[in-house]
Enzyme design. Structure first.
Site, PDB file in Angstrom:
ATOM      1  N   GLU A  39       0.830  -1.216   0.000  1.00  0.00           N
ATOM      2  CA  GLU A  39       0.000   0.000   0.000  1.00  0.00           C
ATOM      3  C   GLU A  39       0.856   1.255   0.000  1.00  0.00           C
ATOM      4  O   GLU A  39       0.513   2.247  -0.648  1.00  0.00           O
ATOM      5  CB  GLU A  39      -0.948   0.005   1.214  1.00  0.00           C
ATOM      6  CG  GLU A  39      -2.024  -1.064   1.161  1.00  0.00           C
ATOM      7  CD  GLU A  39      -2.938  -0.947  -0.065  1.00  0.00           C
ATOM      8  OE1 GLU A  39      -3.057   0.156  -0.621  1.00  0.00           O
ATOM      9  OE2 GLU A  39      -3.514  -1.970  -0.474  1.00  0.00           O
ATOM     10  N   TYR A 122      -7.178   5.903   3.825  1.00  0.00           N
ATOM     11  CA  TYR A 122      -7.287   4.866   2.805  1.00  0.00           C
ATOM     12  C   TYR A 122      -6.377   3.670   3.136  1.00  0.00           C
ATOM     13  O   TYR A 122      -6.808   2.512   3.145  1.00  0.00           O
ATOM     14  CB  TYR A 122      -6.941   5.434   1.404  1.00  0.00           C
ATOM     15  CG  TYR A 122      -6.614   4.321   0.450  1.00  0.00           C
ATOM     16  CD1 TYR A 122      -7.644   3.594  -0.138  1.00  0.00           C
ATOM     17  CD2 TYR A 122      -5.295   3.937   0.214  1.00  0.00           C
ATOM     18  CE1 TYR A 122      -7.363   2.516  -0.954  1.00  0.00           C
ATOM     19  CE2 TYR A 122      -5.007   2.864  -0.602  1.00  0.00           C
ATOM     20  CZ  TYR A 122      -6.039   2.159  -1.186  1.00  0.00           C
ATOM     21  OH  TYR A 122      -5.768   1.088  -1.972  1.00  0.00           O
ATOM     22  N   ASP A 140     -10.460   5.554  -2.414  1.00  0.00           N
ATOM     23  CA  ASP A 140      -9.351   6.165  -3.154  1.00  0.00           C
ATOM     24  C   ASP A 140      -9.891   6.651  -4.497  1.00  0.00           C
ATOM     25  O   ASP A 140     -11.110   6.665  -4.714  1.00  0.00           O
ATOM     26  CB  ASP A 140      -8.200   5.166  -3.329  1.00  0.00           C
ATOM     27  CG  ASP A 140      -8.542   4.038  -4.291  1.00  0.00           C
ATOM     28  OD1 ASP A 140      -9.746   3.860  -4.609  1.00  0.00           O
ATOM     29  OD2 ASP A 140      -7.623   3.339  -4.747  1.00  0.00           O
TER      30      ASP A 140
END
Ligand code: SF4
Length: 354
Positions: A39, A122, A140
């Site tokens: 991520e 997020y 997102d």
């Protein structure tokens, strides 16, 4: 929940189980360290571009403590080309915090994940749902696009009110029984079907009830309030060479390209030619040390808010002036591989010098 919302969640999760073939190495991963790593790499980076970086990092640093023990310089070199170096810096700080303060145990509560350096709402929702199955919806760019189009929402995605509405809607739509699969599904649909341009509506499981499709609003959604301002910057790099050595320095800890290396930089307010550059006080003062100075190449690089023009000049020296010794270091040309540089300088080194 309205019929349209129920339909959305059902269609999306069915599509994910039966049709979605997007394959990426971090999908189905349950190790929170690897999920977090993927991520962080994917923030402001396309999955296809981030893939190789993810593989390199997990191979070199298979656990969070391996990453925590990495030398800054080695991690920055592996990160080279991804940009936004602050991400790499925060990533190292977080790995060290988890390894040293939490005995290597990745936090398993949403609030604790959110409190980590470099982790926003997020990323925290992605880690919480993918690693721990917690019911947090990711929001997102992909999610904004799918939701705004399907529900015909014209709220600006960069306004406070718009963000609040989209977050609330995303949370309402979440399949709490399998948050990980739902989040993966909506992200994949946004990345592969409901794309920014030329969306593949004919392949979309949501088409039947999609408002943007019905009303031909696809190209108008999502709405943004502000147009991003792009600042032009003009860098003139002087590559000082003395015999087979070149001079480099480490950039500051703030601004773009943090902690990476560079050649001597003269930034100008606008694009300048060599004749104007020669009027710079630095070059006037060190004239006696210079054998030759010539323009070598130029590149343009677009960052999110900046368009950078970099011009490179080769400066051959008779000796090593004191002012250079004080702020940087001399290395042999072939040692440049041991240092992390911004992409523009890597391109220059590869295409021109060696
Ligand atoms: S039908 Fe088209 S616009 Fe609507 S959600 Fe699907 S891909 Fe996006």
């Amino acid at each position: 929940m309205s019929v349209s919302k129920k339909y959305f969640t059902k269609q999306l999760t069915n599509w994910h189980s039966h049709t979605n073939e997007r394959s990426l190495p971090w999908k189905e991963e349950k190790d929170p360290y690897k999920i977090w790593l993927s991520e962080i790499i994917l923030q402001q980076t396309r999955a296809e571009q981030g893939l190789q970086y993810y593989l390199s990092f997990t191979e070199k640093y298979p656990s969070i403590c391996d990453l925590a023990n990495a030398k800054d310089e080695d991690a920055f070199r592996l990160w080279q080309g991804l940009g936004y170096y602050n991400r790499c810096k925060n990533m190292l700080a977080t790995a060290r915090y988890i390894c040293e303060q939490l005995s290597g145990q990745f936090p398993d509560k949403y609030e604790d994940i959110l409190a980590l350096k470099g982790v926003g709402a997020y990323t925290a929702a992605a880690i919480a749902s993918f690693a721990f199955g917690l019911p947090y919806a990711v929001v997102d760019g992909n999610v904004y696009r799918v939701l705004s189009r399907y529900f015909g929402m014209e709220d600006a995605i960069d306004s406070t009110e718009g963000k609040r509405k989209f977050a609330a809607l995303a949370h309402e739509l979440l399949d709490t029984e399998d948050a990980a699969a739902y989040n993966q599904a909506i992200m994949d649909l946004g990345a592969t079907v409901c794309t920014p341009k030329q969306s593949k509506c004919d392949e979309c499981p949501l088409q039947k009830k999609c408002i943007a499709f019905k009303d031909q609003l696809i190209h108008l959604l999502p709405v943004k309030e502000k147009k991003m301002k792009v600042q032009g910057r003009f860098f003139n790099f002087l590559l000082f060479q003395y015999q087979d050595e070149i001079w480099i320095e480490r950039r500051a800890d703030t601004g773009i390209w943090q902690n990476l290396h560079q050649f001597y930089l003269i930034e100008s307010e606008y694009s300048i030619v060599q004749k104007i550059l020669m009027e710079n006080p630095l070059l006037i003062n060190c004239k006696s040390h210079i054998i030759s100075l010539r323009f070598a190449n130029q590149y343009k690089q677009r960052l999110t808010h900046q368009l950078i023009e970099s011009k490179f000049y080769l400066v051959e020296l008779k000796d090593k002036p004191d002012f250079l010794k004080q702020r940087g270091l001399w290395i042999r040309k072939e040692q440049s591989d041991d240092y992390a540089f911004p992409k523009t300088i890597v391109d220059f080194l590869q295409s021109f010098l060696f």
